[in-house]
Design a protein around this motif. Sequence first.
Motif, mmCIF file in Angstrom:
data_model
loop_
_atom_site.group_PDB
_atom_site.id
_atom_site.type_symbol
_atom_site.label_atom_id
_atom_site.label_comp_id
_atom_site.label_asym_id
_atom_site.label_seq_id
_atom_site.Cartn_x
_atom_site.Cartn_y
_atom_site.Cartn_z
ATOM 1 N N ARG A 9 2.050 2.165 -3.495
ATOM 2 C CA ARG A 9 0.994 2.544 -4.434
ATOM 3 C C ARG A 9 0.967 4.060 -4.599
ATOM 4 O O ARG A 9 0.993 4.795 -3.645
ATOM 5 N N LEU A 20 0.815 -1.212 0.000
ATOM 6 C CA LEU A 20 0.000 0.000 0.000
ATOM 7 C C LEU A 20 0.852 1.268 0.000
ATOM 8 O O LEU A 20 0.484 2.260 -0.621
ATOM 9 N N TYR A 69 -0.997 7.462 -6.334
ATOM 10 C CA TYR A 69 -2.282 7.928 -6.834
ATOM 11 C C TYR A 69 -2.085 9.302 -7.458
ATOM 12 O O TYR A 69 -1.495 10.183 -6.847
#
Length: 158
Positions: A113, A110, A115
């Motif tokens: 990751r 996570l 965005y």
Amino acid sequence: MILDDYLRRTNRRHTSERTALLECVLATKGHFSIDTLRLNAEKTGMRVSVATVYNTVELFVDCGLVVRHRFGSRTSMYEKASVGDNHYHLVCTSCGKIKDVHDADLSKMLSRRRYVGFTPAYFAVSVYGVCSACRRKAKVSTEKQTKKSHKHNNTDES
């Protein structure tokens, strides 16, 4: 201190109630509700309304000292915010027990990751199911029902 900086930035007063409630939050282990926090505050001799506790906890959420969670349809639960202490929750749908679980692999995945146009501050993952204690109770209950039903059926046949 985070709270002092936040209060100064947002032109709010530093009150003894806010300080006392923050001390109660910091002394609390695990998740807590507004009612639990109010009861803990009263145990220390503090007299405080539910509205004051609610508003103060919301202020703590806004400044990043506390994290709010909503587990299913239950009322909101809170916990102290801890930098770098990402974990996920195992939530029993039968008794409501919440267990924190740390998983380094999930945290790494996570945190890597990315965005577009968004910078995550923390993550919250909840896994719903039935805890081992509730499974045992259900098994015992099922076994008792089976024995009772079997005994009843044997009586009917006589």
